[in-house]
Design a protein around this motif. Structure first.
Motif, mmCIF file in Angstrom:
data_model
loop_
_atom_site.group_PDB
_atom_site.id
_atom_site.type_symbol
_atom_site.label_atom_id
_atom_site.label_comp_id
_atom_site.label_asym_id
_atom_site.label_seq_id
_atom_site.Cartn_x
_atom_site.Cartn_y
_atom_site.Cartn_z
ATOM 1 N N SER A 114 0.812 -1.219 0.000
ATOM 2 C CA SER A 114 0.000 0.000 0.000
ATOM 3 C C SER A 114 0.846 1.270 0.000
ATOM 4 N N THR A 115 2.094 1.192 0.491
ATOM 5 C CA THR A 115 2.986 2.367 0.428
ATOM 6 C C THR A 115 4.443 1.913 0.265
ATOM 7 N N GLY A 116 5.248 2.863 -0.204
ATOM 8 C CA GLY A 116 6.670 2.603 -0.319
ATOM 9 C C GLY A 116 7.324 2.454 1.042
ATOM 10 N N ALA A 146 13.951 8.124 4.678
ATOM 11 C CA ALA A 146 13.577 7.762 6.055
ATOM 12 C C ALA A 146 13.000 6.353 6.159
ATOM 13 N N SER A 147 12.268 5.912 5.148
ATOM 14 C CA SER A 147 11.670 4.569 5.226
ATOM 15 C C SER A 147 12.757 3.491 5.204
ATOM 16 N N ILE A 148 13.863 3.778 4.522
ATOM 17 C CA ILE A 148 14.987 2.827 4.530
ATOM 18 C C ILE A 148 15.677 2.893 5.896
ATOM 19 N N GLY A 250 9.831 -0.099 -6.154
ATOM 20 C CA GLY A 250 9.308 1.049 -6.908
ATOM 21 C C GLY A 250 8.077 1.574 -6.205
ATOM 22 N N THR A 251 7.818 2.862 -6.319
ATOM 23 C CA THR A 251 6.579 3.371 -5.708
ATOM 24 C C THR A 251 5.614 3.790 -6.808
ATOM 25 N N LEU A 252 4.339 3.816 -6.464
ATOM 26 C CA LEU A 252 3.284 4.017 -7.460
ATOM 27 C C LEU A 252 2.430 5.250 -7.171
HETATM 28 C C1 LIG Z 1 13.109 7.366 -1.817
HETATM 29 C C2 LIG Z 1 11.758 7.092 -1.236
HETATM 30 N N1 LIG Z 1 11.459 5.862 -0.827
HETATM 31 C C3 LIG Z 1 10.261 5.563 -0.308
HETATM 32 C C4 LIG Z 1 9.289 6.510 -0.166
HETATM 33 C C5 LIG Z 1 7.984 6.149 0.470
HETATM 34 O O1 LIG Z 1 7.025 5.918 -0.503
HETATM 35 P P1 LIG Z 1 5.484 6.143 -0.149
HETATM 36 O O2 LIG Z 1 5.257 7.620 -0.214
HETATM 37 O O3 LIG Z 1 4.754 5.360 -1.194
HETATM 38 O O4 LIG Z 1 5.285 5.599 1.221
HETATM 39 C C6 LIG Z 1 9.550 7.803 -0.597
HETATM 40 C C7 LIG Z 1 8.503 8.844 -0.515
HETATM 41 O O5 LIG Z 1 8.128 9.612 0.018
HETATM 42 C C8 LIG Z 1 10.819 8.125 -1.128
HETATM 43 O O6 LIG Z 1 11.120 9.369 -1.477
#
Ligand SMILES: Cc1ncc(COP(=O)(O)O)c(C=O)c1O
Length: 411
Positions: A114-116, A146-148, A250-252
């Motif tokens: 559902s999200t990146g 930040a998600s990484i 990849g994000t969508l």
């Molecule tokens: C490099 C990177 N990875 C992951 C994300 C997270 O993706 P999402 O916005 O789909 O949660 C973002 C976005 O904000 C991003 O810039």
């Protein structure tokens, strides 16, 4: 008088502290679709700040596809994928996403999220569990998203993985650390396009390093998918890379214009993540209507229309690069639609963003912790719906503001 309980007073104090440091963020309300013009807090503004690079978020065919998806499948998925939420639309989307990377990853299989943010958490924490606790190392670029960072922290806490940070423009330290690493599982993690600087990772060198030192390479192509490569397949297409070691994220919700994300890797890795990726297992599946709309988005990305949208984007990038001297403010060299103007202090960045707002532009100030301290900036982003004239007008506005700021500071 009623006594304020301690957590509430802590919250109040911390918020005041953020305000004092000019780090308090503010929500703004839009009443219009995401596009190059927006009705924000009841004012019409030109926007140069979304990640809707191809200008698809308000595309009539995508709006229709989402409505059709809702008519076919309803509005909710009702449960997680492994219970009853996995719909034919998810399956078709995953199969199509895998074809985008099939020339670059053998036996490519994709998994939709559902999200990146969740995709990165699941990929990093899940893959690390392939090794016994304490038997994995993670190598993560310092400027990764930040998600990484959060995925790496969680993997380190859950699986006792050791963590090494490296500078993506200086790979020597990464190589030296890998040479000494005897752990059975090594994972290198990198943003394909750095989200706040817009520069592209040295992906070819990283693939070679991963091959040489027996590591997996996770590439988060959130800002490259749809934008890079002749067909918009992303960074692996752009640099003609093929490797069985790549875990592609990849994000969508950015160039694809809708919402969600995916991991694409060799089928056994994906099967493992279905079994062990907690953010995948314990979260309600995205509504199938979204997956249905995304199938339309992928068709546009690969079509002639997608190509001409990427062409327009590249025209804008070239125009900006050629005219970069229009102001003396520091810029980052970037060949992607992310074009930062570095203003240094939080106060400077906020002041310039405010003046831009007064001139009818929406480009918020980006401050720490999103960017390193002392590098607050405007993160200017282009959409294929922008014209060269729109860009010229923005440059003139920035020029005027720069002169005004210089006059006020007496420099
Ligand atoms: C490099 C990177 N990875 C992951 C994300 C997270 O993706 P999402 O916005 O789909 O949660 C973002 C976005 O904000 C991003 O810039």
């Amino acid at each position: 008088m009623k006594k304020i309980f301690s957590a509430l007073s802590m919250a109040n104090e911390q918020i005041i502290e953020l305000e004092t440091q000019l780090l308090k963020r503010k929500l703004r309300i839009t009443e219009s679709p995401c596009d190059i013009e927006a009705l924000v807090d009841q004012r019409q503004l030109h926007t140069f700040c979304s990640n809707d690079y191809l200008g698809l978020a308000n595309h009539p065919e995508l709006i229709e596809a989402l409505a059709e998806g809702a008519r076919r499948y309803g509005v909710g998925s009702g449960s997680s994928h492994l219970i009853s939420g996995h719909n034919i639309a998810h399956d078709l989307l995953e199969k199509k996403l895998a074809t985008f990377q099939s020339e670059h990853i053998p036996q490519a299989r994709a998994l939709f999220f559902s999200t990146g943010y969740l995709a990165n958490l699941a990929a990093i924490t899940g893959l690390i569990k392939l090794a016994k606790p304490g038997e994995a190392s993670i190598y993560s670029a310092k400027l990764n998203h930040a998600s990484i960072i959060d995925g790496v922290r969680l993997a380190s806490a859950q699986s006792k993985a050791s963590v090494n940070l490296f500078d993506h423009q200086q790979l020597d330290t990464l190589i030296e650390a890998l040479k000494k690493d005897t752990k059975p599982l090594k994972l290198i993690v990198i943003d394909g396009v750095f989200s706040m600087d817009g520069d592209i990772a040295p992906i070819k060198a990283l693939v070679q390093i991963a091959e040489e030192y027996d590591a997996l390479l996770l590439v988060d192509d959130a800002h490259g998918f749809g934008v890079l490569g002749e067909q918009g397949h992303g960074i692996l297409e752009q640099f003609n890379i093929a490797s069985e070691r790549i875990i592609y994220v990849g994000t969508l919700g950015k160039a694809a214009g809708v919402s969600g994300a995916f991991i694409c890797a060799q089928a056994p890795f994906i099967e493992w993540l279905i079994q062990k990726g907690r953010p995948y297992i314990y979260s309600t599946a995205t509504p199938p209507a979204i997956a249905h709309a995304l199938l339309k988005s992928l068709a546009i990305i690969e079509s002639d229309e997608g190509k001409s949208r990427r062409h327009q984007l590249n025209q804008l990038i070239t125009h900006w690069q050629n005219a970069m001297q229009f102001s003396a403010w520091e810029k980052v060299i970037s060949c992607t639609p992310i074009q930062p103007v570095i203003l240094g202090s939080n106060a400077n960045a906020l002041a310039v963003a405010k003046l831009l707002d007064e001139m009818g532009y929406w480009i918020p100030a980006i401050r720490p912790p999103t960017v390193p301290i002392g590098s607050a900036r405007l993160r200017i982003t282009f959409s294929a719906n922008h014209s060269i004239e729109d860009l010229q007008a923005l440059m003139s506005a920035l020029q005027k503001i720069e002169r005004q700021v210089q006059m006020e500071s007496g420099s």
